[in-house]
Design a protein around this motif. Structure first.
Motif, mmCIF file in Angstrom:
data_model
loop_
_atom_site.group_PDB
_atom_site.id
_atom_site.type_symbol
_atom_site.label_atom_id
_atom_site.label_comp_id
_atom_site.label_asym_id
_atom_site.label_seq_id
_atom_site.Cartn_x
_atom_site.Cartn_y
_atom_site.Cartn_z
ATOM 1 N N ASP A 126 -45.998 50.562 47.157
ATOM 2 C CA ASP A 126 -44.867 50.648 46.549
ATOM 3 C C ASP A 126 -44.021 49.577 46.336
ATOM 4 O O ASP A 126 -42.829 49.541 45.613
ATOM 5 C CB ASP A 126 -43.972 51.522 47.349
ATOM 6 N N ILE A 127 -44.234 48.221 46.462
ATOM 7 C CA ILE A 127 -43.618 47.054 46.438
ATOM 8 C C ILE A 127 -44.460 46.214 45.477
ATOM 9 O O ILE A 127 -45.612 46.333 45.452
ATOM 10 C CB ILE A 127 -43.107 46.410 47.482
ATOM 11 N N ASP A 128 -43.697 45.319 44.923
ATOM 12 C CA ASP A 128 -44.568 43.989 44.398
ATOM 13 C C ASP A 128 -44.798 43.092 45.363
ATOM 14 O O ASP A 128 -43.929 42.093 45.518
ATOM 15 C CB ASP A 128 -44.013 43.424 42.938
ATOM 16 N N ALA A 129 -46.116 43.238 46.221
ATOM 17 C CA ALA A 129 -46.053 42.679 47.259
ATOM 18 C C ALA A 129 -46.725 40.939 46.988
ATOM 19 O O ALA A 129 -47.686 40.827 46.182
ATOM 20 C CB ALA A 129 -47.051 43.224 48.271
ATOM 21 N N VAL A 130 -45.946 39.979 47.781
ATOM 22 C CA VAL A 130 -46.139 38.731 47.362
ATOM 23 C C VAL A 130 -46.575 38.068 49.079
ATOM 24 O O VAL A 130 -46.100 38.428 49.965
ATOM 25 C CB VAL A 130 -44.815 38.024 47.112
ATOM 26 N N THR A 131 -47.786 37.308 48.870
ATOM 27 C CA THR A 131 -48.139 36.948 50.000
ATOM 28 C C THR A 131 -47.637 35.338 50.174
ATOM 29 O O THR A 131 -48.200 34.459 49.297
ATOM 30 C CB THR A 131 -49.779 36.720 50.238
ATOM 31 N N ILE A 169 -30.429 45.040 45.952
ATOM 32 C CA ILE A 169 -31.075 45.632 47.014
ATOM 33 C C ILE A 169 -30.063 46.001 48.116
ATOM 34 O O ILE A 169 -29.537 45.000 48.875
ATOM 35 C CB ILE A 169 -32.246 44.975 47.723
ATOM 36 N N LYS A 170 -29.751 47.205 48.388
ATOM 37 C CA LYS A 170 -28.505 47.508 49.368
ATOM 38 C C LYS A 170 -29.262 48.349 50.654
ATOM 39 O O LYS A 170 -28.525 48.373 51.554
ATOM 40 C CB LYS A 170 -27.464 48.287 48.844
ATOM 41 N N SER A 171 -30.435 48.705 50.603
ATOM 42 C CA SER A 171 -31.175 49.427 51.566
ATOM 43 C C SER A 171 -32.419 49.049 51.679
ATOM 44 O O SER A 171 -33.227 48.652 50.498
ATOM 45 C CB SER A 171 -31.023 50.958 51.562
ATOM 46 N N VAL A 172 -33.371 49.460 52.922
ATOM 47 C CA VAL A 172 -34.747 49.070 52.837
ATOM 48 C C VAL A 172 -35.525 49.771 51.482
ATOM 49 O O VAL A 172 -36.468 49.517 51.039
ATOM 50 C CB VAL A 172 -35.487 49.492 54.053
ATOM 51 N N SER A 173 -34.906 51.084 51.417
ATOM 52 C CA SER A 173 -35.591 51.779 50.249
ATOM 53 C C SER A 173 -35.521 51.174 48.982
ATOM 54 O O SER A 173 -36.353 51.544 48.037
ATOM 55 C CB SER A 173 -34.938 53.412 50.183
ATOM 56 N N ASP A 174 -34.489 50.438 48.838
ATOM 57 C CA ASP A 174 -34.176 49.740 47.454
ATOM 58 C C ASP A 174 -35.407 48.692 47.176
ATOM 59 O O ASP A 174 -35.400 47.992 46.088
ATOM 60 C CB ASP A 174 -32.824 49.217 47.347
ATOM 61 N N LEU A 188 -34.497 40.510 57.295
ATOM 62 C CA LEU A 188 -34.952 41.009 56.069
ATOM 63 C C LEU A 188 -33.855 40.430 54.879
ATOM 64 O O LEU A 188 -32.825 40.831 54.778
ATOM 65 C CB LEU A 188 -34.640 42.647 55.966
ATOM 66 N N VAL A 189 -34.419 39.420 54.446
ATOM 67 C CA VAL A 189 -33.754 38.449 53.539
ATOM 68 C C VAL A 189 -33.727 39.068 52.116
ATOM 69 O O VAL A 189 -34.748 39.102 51.603
ATOM 70 C CB VAL A 189 -34.071 37.039 53.721
ATOM 71 N N VAL A 190 -32.692 39.164 51.334
ATOM 72 C CA VAL A 190 -32.475 39.718 50.059
ATOM 73 C C VAL A 190 -31.844 38.574 49.238
ATOM 74 O O VAL A 190 -30.872 38.196 49.599
ATOM 75 C CB VAL A 190 -32.104 41.122 49.850
ATOM 76 N N ARG A 191 -32.245 38.586 48.003
ATOM 77 C CA ARG A 191 -31.860 37.515 46.997
ATOM 78 C C ARG A 191 -30.363 38.604 46.392
ATOM 79 O O ARG A 191 -30.311 39.500 46.029
ATOM 80 C CB ARG A 191 -32.632 37.427 45.925
ATOM 81 N N LYS A 192 -29.428 37.577 46.448
ATOM 82 C CA LYS A 192 -28.142 38.099 45.869
ATOM 83 C C LYS A 192 -28.210 38.332 44.403
ATOM 84 O O LYS A 192 -29.088 37.641 43.450
ATOM 85 C CB LYS A 192 -27.003 37.037 45.867
ATOM 86 N N LEU A 218 -41.407 49.252 56.585
ATOM 87 C CA LEU A 218 -41.588 49.928 55.340
ATOM 88 C C LEU A 218 -42.121 51.373 55.313
ATOM 89 O O LEU A 218 -41.588 52.187 54.917
ATOM 90 C CB LEU A 218 -42.738 49.115 54.285
ATOM 91 N N LYS A 219 -42.893 51.589 56.381
ATOM 92 C CA LYS A 219 -43.822 52.693 56.398
ATOM 93 C C LYS A 219 -42.602 53.755 56.913
ATOM 94 O O LYS A 219 -42.185 54.825 56.603
ATOM 95 C CB LYS A 219 -44.833 52.800 57.396
ATOM 96 N N ALA A 220 -41.670 53.153 57.951
ATOM 97 C CA ALA A 220 -40.590 54.056 58.551
ATOM 98 C C ALA A 220 -39.651 54.517 57.400
ATOM 99 O O ALA A 220 -39.008 55.624 57.573
ATOM 100 C CB ALA A 220 -40.107 53.105 59.571
ATOM 101 N N TYR A 221 -39.677 53.883 56.377
ATOM 102 C CA TYR A 221 -38.477 54.109 55.329
ATOM 103 C C TYR A 221 -39.475 54.978 54.336
ATOM 104 O O TYR A 221 -38.854 55.011 53.119
ATOM 105 C CB TYR A 221 -37.839 52.918 54.693
ATOM 106 N N GLY A 222 -40.696 55.293 54.430
ATOM 107 C CA GLY A 222 -41.431 56.063 53.327
ATOM 108 C C GLY A 222 -42.282 55.123 52.402
ATOM 109 O O GLY A 222 -42.318 55.649 51.160
#
Length: 323
Positions: free
Chosen positions: A169-174, A132-137, A124-128, A160-164
């Motif tokens: 809920d996200i700006d989904a990008v394909t 974003i500190k958790s999946v919920s973020d 789960l790669v996040v941009r510095k 994502l579903k596991a974290y509600g």
């Protein structure tokens, strides 16, 4: 469909061409698929195995082909687009049973397994700087969940579903991994999921540029998720796998080498024997970091889909399969 040619010479030998469905060049499937192709190939005119030559299947020329990933590979093996392919264990089981992403179609009962290969870790790669500190973020963030036809896309939605959260809920990008790298480098993406055996080229490139962090997947939510999804396991991406990144707890599935049930038993037997030929061990160990984990002791670990009769015959011969 396997293609065979026979040349009319005094030492006539048939040539069999075999296509291996893999994944993106930025991931692990393509280099591993290329590695397997080199292990099982033995073109006419090659030096004998005992003389230091190829120890593959006589007359076989295998090539790896890029694809969208596990789901596409399963369909490709079933419909003959590929002769064989790599796919995630959870996707293989879901396809065979007609569950999960495959629930709207008939079960893909024509697929068979040759071997369980190695674990694939969820990156789960996040941009510095994306805060974003958790999946919920991830809520409201620009997140790539890969493209249709990839196993990563299904895994991402499950997590994502596991974290509600859901896609809404996200700006989904394909975006496939290559495109995700480009978007991250230009700060046009906040995060992306990628399920692959480390080290992954796409993640290495971003880490080398100092652009990313890896988000841990752990704690109570992860434990509950594991109890509900038996094809996943606890895992950890070790420190220094990627530049300046410490160890990261995460989840993993495994990669399986699959084939259509219609492939001739003798050919699959010879392919399986070539994969585990001790003379090919150095190719696996040196070809890729995950190649070191491709060992006969775990060839059937976690395999719930039927094994191809050709592979089964070999495993009984070497004592891996006894019942």
């Amino acid at each position: 469909m396997v293609t065979c040619l026979i040349f009319g010479t005094a030492s006539a030998q048939s040539i069999t061409f075999l296509r291996i469905g893999t994944g993106s060049t930025a991931g692990t499937y393509y280099p591993i698929g290329t590695l397997i192709a080199s292990v099982i190939s033995n073109p006419p005119g090659s030096r004998p195995c005992e003389a230091g030559g190829s120890c593959g299947v006589p007359g076989l020329i295998a090539t790896a082909q890029t694809t969208h990933g596990s789901v596409s590979n399963i369909h490709g093996v079933a419909n003959g687009s590929f002769d064989t392919a790599l796919a995630q264990s959870d996707m293989v089981a879901a396809a065979y049973k007609g569950q999960g992403i495959f629930h709207k179609n008939d079960p893909v009962t024509s697929i068979r397994v040759i071997a369980n290969l190695y674990p694939e870790d969820i990156h789960l790669v996040v941009r510095k700087g994306a805060n974003i500190k958790s999946v919920s973020d991830l809520k409201g963030k620009r997140v790539s969940i890969d493209v249709p036809g990839s196993g990563t896309r299904e895994n991402a939605q499950q997590i994502l579903k596991a974290y509600g959260l859901s896609i809404k809920d996200i700006d989904a990008v394909t975006a496939d991994p290559d495109k995700a790298v480009t978007l991250m480098l230009t700060d046009s993406l906040d995060a992306f999921f990628f399920v692959a055996g480390y080290p992954v080229t796409a993640v290495s490139e971003l880490a080398d540029a100092g652009k990313i962090e890896l988000l841990p997947i752990e704690g109570e939510v992860a434990e509950k998720f594991l109890s509900e999804h038996p094809y996943y396991s606890d895992s950890e991406i070790p420190a220094d796998t990627y530049r300046d990144l410490g160890s990261v707890p995460t989840l993993a599935v495994t990669t399986q080498w699959i084939v259509n049930a219609d492939m001739p038993e003798e050919l699959v037997y010879e392919m399986t024997r070539a994969l585990w030929n001790p003379e090919n061990r150095h190719l696996l160990d040196r070809g890729h970091e995950k190649g070191k984990l491709i060992v006969p002791e775990t060839a059937l670990k976690g395999v719930s889909t039927p094994i191809h009769p050709g592979a089964e015959r070999y495993y009984r011969e070497i004592g891996v399969l006894t019942d």
